[in-house]
Design an enzyme around this catalytic site. Structure first.
Site, short mmCIF file in Angstrom:
data_model
loop_
_atom_site.label_atom_id
_atom_site.label_comp_id
_atom_site.label_asym_id
_atom_site.label_seq_id
_atom_site.Cartn_x
_atom_site.Cartn_y
_atom_site.Cartn_z
N GLY A 99 -4.29 -7.47 -6.92
CA GLY A 99 -3.15 -6.59 -7.20
C GLY A 99 -3.28 -5.27 -6.48
O GLY A 99 -4.36 -4.69 -6.45
N ARG A 118 -7.88 4.76 4.68
CA ARG A 118 -7.92 5.93 5.57
C ARG A 118 -9.34 6.49 5.66
O ARG A 118 -9.84 6.82 6.75
CB ARG A 118 -6.95 6.99 5.04
CG ARG A 118 -6.97 8.35 5.72
CD ARG A 118 -5.89 9.20 5.05
NE ARG A 118 -5.83 10.56 5.54
CZ ARG A 118 -6.52 11.56 5.01
NH1 ARG A 118 -7.37 11.34 4.01
NH2 ARG A 118 -6.39 12.79 5.50
N ARG A 142 -3.33 -12.86 -3.34
CA ARG A 142 -4.30 -13.58 -4.17
C ARG A 142 -4.43 -14.95 -3.51
O ARG A 142 -3.51 -15.76 -3.56
CB ARG A 142 -3.81 -13.71 -5.61
CG ARG A 142 -3.56 -12.37 -6.30
CD ARG A 142 -3.27 -12.58 -7.78
NE ARG A 142 -2.68 -11.39 -8.41
CZ ARG A 142 -3.39 -10.39 -8.92
NH1 ARG A 142 -4.70 -10.40 -8.86
NH2 ARG A 142 -2.78 -9.37 -9.50
N ASP A 147 -12.22 -7.55 -9.65
CA ASP A 147 -13.40 -8.42 -9.82
C ASP A 147 -13.26 -9.76 -9.10
O ASP A 147 -14.24 -10.29 -8.57
CB ASP A 147 -13.78 -8.59 -11.29
CG ASP A 147 -12.73 -9.34 -12.08
OD1 ASP A 147 -11.57 -9.35 -11.66
OD2 ASP A 147 -13.09 -9.93 -13.12
N THR A 203 -8.07 -1.33 -8.51
CA THR A 203 -7.22 -2.02 -9.50
C THR A 203 -6.75 -0.99 -10.52
O THR A 203 -7.53 -0.12 -10.91
CB THR A 203 -7.97 -3.15 -10.24
OG1 THR A 203 -7.21 -3.52 -11.40
CG2 THR A 203 -9.35 -2.75 -10.69
N ASP A 245 -6.27 -1.56 -13.49
CA ASP A 245 -6.75 -1.94 -14.83
C ASP A 245 -7.99 -1.18 -15.30
O ASP A 245 -8.31 -1.21 -16.49
CB ASP A 245 -7.04 -3.45 -14.87
CG ASP A 245 -5.77 -4.28 -14.82
OD1 ASP A 245 -4.70 -3.73 -15.13
OD2 ASP A 245 -5.85 -5.46 -14.45
N ASP A 299 -11.00 -1.97 -15.10
CA ASP A 299 -11.89 -2.87 -15.84
C ASP A 299 -13.11 -3.32 -15.03
O ASP A 299 -13.66 -4.38 -15.28
CB ASP A 299 -11.11 -4.10 -16.32
CG ASP A 299 -10.47 -4.87 -15.17
OD1 ASP A 299 -10.43 -4.34 -14.04
OD2 ASP A 299 -10.02 -6.00 -15.40
N ARG A 335 -3.96 -7.43 -18.44
CA ARG A 335 -3.99 -8.81 -18.94
C ARG A 335 -5.26 -9.07 -19.74
O ARG A 335 -5.25 -9.75 -20.73
CB ARG A 335 -3.89 -9.76 -17.74
CG ARG A 335 -3.55 -11.16 -18.12
CD ARG A 335 -2.92 -11.96 -17.01
NE ARG A 335 -3.32 -11.61 -15.67
CZ ARG A 335 -2.65 -11.98 -14.59
NH1 ARG A 335 -1.55 -12.69 -14.72
NH2 ARG A 335 -3.06 -11.66 -13.38
O1 F6P Z 1 -3.26 -5.13 -11.02
C1 F6P Z 1 -3.80 -5.63 -12.20
C2 F6P Z 1 -2.74 -6.34 -12.94
O2 F6P Z 1 -1.73 -5.43 -12.99
C3 F6P Z 1 -2.94 -6.85 -14.35
O3 F6P Z 1 -2.94 -5.92 -15.38
C4 F6P Z 1 -1.81 -7.82 -14.46
O4 F6P Z 1 -1.99 -8.74 -15.44
C5 F6P Z 1 -1.76 -8.43 -13.11
O5 F6P Z 1 -2.31 -7.48 -12.24
C6 F6P Z 1 -0.41 -8.86 -12.67
O6 F6P Z 1 -0.41 -9.08 -11.32
P1 F6P Z 1 0.62 -9.96 -10.53
O7 F6P Z 1 1.60 -10.48 -11.52
O8 F6P Z 1 1.23 -9.05 -9.55
O9 F6P Z 1 -0.17 -11.03 -9.88
#
Ligand code: F6P
Length: 322
Positions: A11, A21, A72, A103, A126, A128, A130, A172
């Site tokens: 993400g 940069r 991804r 991660d 990220t 998140d 996390d 998530r």
């Molecule tokens: O970037 C992290 C995150 O936003 C999570 O919190 C979320 O669940 C996920 O990515 C959603 O990503 P996408 O739907 O764009 O694959």
């Protein structure tokens, strides 16, 4: 080391451009050639590589998203995919790689090292927050401020109509964003994946708030805090209590926009530290910032250990909602 690659993966997060940069400019300053790998591991497999110089990253510091694009990649999860990616890097003379991502991206980097001996270091990118090994990840602060702005607006209308609002924020698997904006936005209830709350308890807290004279309530729900997210919880609360919450899902709006100063500075430091680590032969590590200092954590440890939410902040949030 003469030539290094840089890519963003997973993400996107505001501040990724500041990290790119920093890699390009600090790498160039140290005499390296920089190759941008577009679309994360997908581009690595497809051989989508571009040379990058200091002028190629001009005017990117303030831009959200990632100029290198991201993805991804399913193919990279296969042995064949990783072999193709490694072959492309070797053919292009790339001797080390900076991975900016979460991660899943770190797991991929670890495999690239173990299976093909490609030196990789990572920077935590990220929203998140996390990732183990860094107090903050690139994009978290911006996402929190975007979500907070939305919550402040919703509070105005919630107060005017004496309504209960359930607001879903991203996360998530982790509740860092929810906890931060829950405190900053004065939420009555914060629902986290780390401490799921049953609907009847949530309904009780809202009723008690009402009994104490609160005319409106804000419930912040991390997307992974309840099955079905904020909508799922709102439906369950309605079914068990008759309360009729309004639901707002903030969604990907939290991932866009100009990075905050904090994210720009963090990303700049981490990007530069990635280049320093590669140059010093410190590879297979996640670069982070802990107590305002640069920290190194082996990838294997960074992906295995779980960063917990700050429990004292969580307890404080409950008291502040009194
Ligand atoms: O970037 C992290 C995150 O936003 C999570 O919190 C979320 O669940 C996920 O990515 C959603 O990503 P996408 O739907 O764009 O694959």
């Amino acid at each position: 080391m003469k030539r290094i690659g840089v890519f963003t993966s997973g993400g996107d997060a505001p501040g990724m451009n500041a990290a790119i940069r920093a890699v390009v400019r600090t790498g160039t300053a140290q005499g390296l050639e920089i190759v941008g790998i577009r679309s994360g591991y997908e581009g690595m497999i497809a051989g989508d590589l571009i040379p990058m110089g200091p002028r190629d990253v001009a005017n990117t510091l303030q831009r959200g998203g990632t100029i290198l694009l991201t993805a991804r990649s399913k193919e990279f999860l296969t042995l064949e995919g990783r072999a193709k990616a490694a072959a492309n890097l070797k053919a292009a003379g790339v001797e080390g790689v900076v991975c900016i991502g979460g991660d899943g991206s770190y797991r991929g980097a670890l495999k690239l090292m173990e299976e093909h001996g490609i030196p990789v270091v990572g920077a935590p990118g990220t929203i998140d927050n996390d990732l183990y090994g860094s107090d903050y990840t690139i994009g978290f602060d911006t996402a929190v401020n975007i979500a907070l702005d939305a919550i402040d607006r919703i509070r105005d209308t919630a107060a005017s109509h004496s309504r209960v609002f359930f607001i879903e924020v991203m996360g998530r698997h982790a509740g860092f964003i929810a906890l931060e904006v829950g405190i900053a936005g004065g939420a009555e209830v914060i629902v986290l994946p780390e401490d799921p709350i049953p609907a009847p308890i949530c309904a009780d807290v809202i009723r008690q708030s009402n009994d104490k004279g609160k005319r409106s309530s804000i419930v912040v729900v991390a997307e992974g805090g309840y099955k079905g997210g904020a909508q799922g919880l709102a439906d369950a609360v309605k079914a068990c209590s008759g309360i009729e919450p309004k639901v707002t899902v903030l969604g990907h709006i939290q991932r866009g926009g100009s990075p905050t100063a904090m994210d720009r500075v963090l990303a700049s430091r981490l990007g530069a530290a990635c280049v320093d680590a590669l140059m010093a032969g410190k590879i297979g590590i996640a670069i982070g910032q802990v107590n305002d200092e640069i920290a190194h954590t082996p990838f294997a440890e960074a992906v295995e250990k779980r960063k917990d939410i700050n429990r004292s902040k969580y307890e404080l949030a409950k008291v502040l909602a009194l």
